[in-house]
Design an enzyme around this catalytic site. Structure first.
Site, PDB file in Angstrom:
ATOM      1  N   SER A  43       0.789  -1.094  -0.114  1.00  0.00           N
ATOM      2  CA  SER A  43       0.094  -0.046   0.096  1.00  0.00           C
ATOM      3  C   SER A  43       0.962   0.942  -0.106  1.00  0.00           C
ATOM      4  CB  SER A  43      -0.864  -0.120   1.366  1.00  0.00           C
ATOM      5  OG  SER A  43      -1.447   1.217   1.554  1.00  0.00           O
ATOM      6  N   TYR A  82      -4.422  -0.817   9.884  1.00  0.00           N
ATOM      7  CA  TYR A  82      -4.245  -1.167   8.525  1.00  0.00           C
ATOM      8  C   TYR A  82      -2.478  -0.668   8.125  1.00  0.00           C
ATOM      9  CZ  TYR A  82      -4.866  -0.911   3.312  1.00  0.00           C
ATOM     10  OH  TYR A  82      -4.681  -1.307   1.984  1.00  0.00           O
TER      11      TYR A  82
END
Length: 253
Positions: free
Chosen positions: A145, A158
């Site tokens: 990410s 996350y």
């Protein structure tokens, strides 16, 4: 003169998790278009993705699995080998996100995200690699990410999980490169998927994001296909432990 296409995945078998929609679907279709047979792993109905795979002429199998725990990992590998005859490529794409201020973030939201995004990714890679080591190697692609590189806000677990994916990718490359297994990661930028629906719907945040992206648009799941085919193919045989950003230039700003 006959030349060999280094990006050809004919005869290969790929497992793609979280393949019912979004990034997983985009990558699965791209791998099939390059010649691979595909095992689609999803908690929800993946028949629409399977139909797209079938249009490429490749074989496909659907494996229903909830990747909230490591319980399905070995079963996924065994099912793939039984139905498709092998396992050469694993794409660890399945992931979840929980949003809250760090001051009020709950243990439940922490554990749920870390378990799915990091713990399961490791143990599925382990299960796949045990087969690959005995069958000539393979390729593992983790989905990282922008938050592998940046901190973000209101997504504590996350960010921790995707930072962990970056480190895990390098660790596994260090251990498995000599065993014939290429381990790399793709770090998507802002891609229009279910996970980013809240950001797209927030007009102020959406505008801020678009102003930061040099390409001037949200990415689409298919934009990740070429990177996945490259990292899964013989063209990347000397690429190990790399995190490839596919971000429209986000990190360049």
């Amino acid at each position: 003169m006959t030349t060999t296409n280094p990006f050809d995945l004919s005869g290969k078998v790929a497992v793609v998790t979280g393949a019912n929609t979004g990034i997983g679907r985009g990558i699965a279709v791209a791998l099939a278009q390059a010649g691979a047979d595909i095992a689609l792993v999803a908690r929800s109905d993946a028949s629409d993705t399977a139909a797209l795979i079938e249009q490429t002429g490749r074989h496909v199998t659907i494996i229903s699995a909830d990747l909230a725990t490591i319980e399905p990992c070995v079963r996924i590998v065994e099912h793939t080998i039984r139905d498709l005859g092998g396992l050469d490529i694993l794409v660890n794409n399945a992931g979840i996100i929980r949003r809250n201020d760090a001051l009020t973030f709950t243990e439940e939201d922490w554990d749920a995200v870390l378990d799915t995004n990091l713990k399961v990714a490791f143990f599925l890679a382990q299960a796949a690699a045990r087969h690959m080591v005995d069958h000539g190697g393979g390729a593992i692609i983790n989905i990282a990410s922008m938050l592998t590189f940046q901190g973000g806000v209101r997504v504590a677990s996350y960010t921790a999980s995707k930072s962990g994916i970056g480190g895990l990718t390098k660790l596994l490359a260090n251990e498995w490169a000599a065993k014939g297994i290429n381990v790399n990661a793709i770090a998507p930028g802002y891609i229009a998927t279910n996970n980013t629906a809240a950001l797209q719907a927030d007009s102020d945040r959406n505008r801020q994001i678009l102003e930061r992206i040099p390409a001037g648009r949200w990415g689409e799941p298919g934009d990740l296909g070429g990177a996945a085919v490259f990292l899964a193919s013989g063209a990347a045989r000397y690429v190990q432990g790399h995190i490839l950003a596919v971000d429209g230039g986000w990190l360049a700003r």
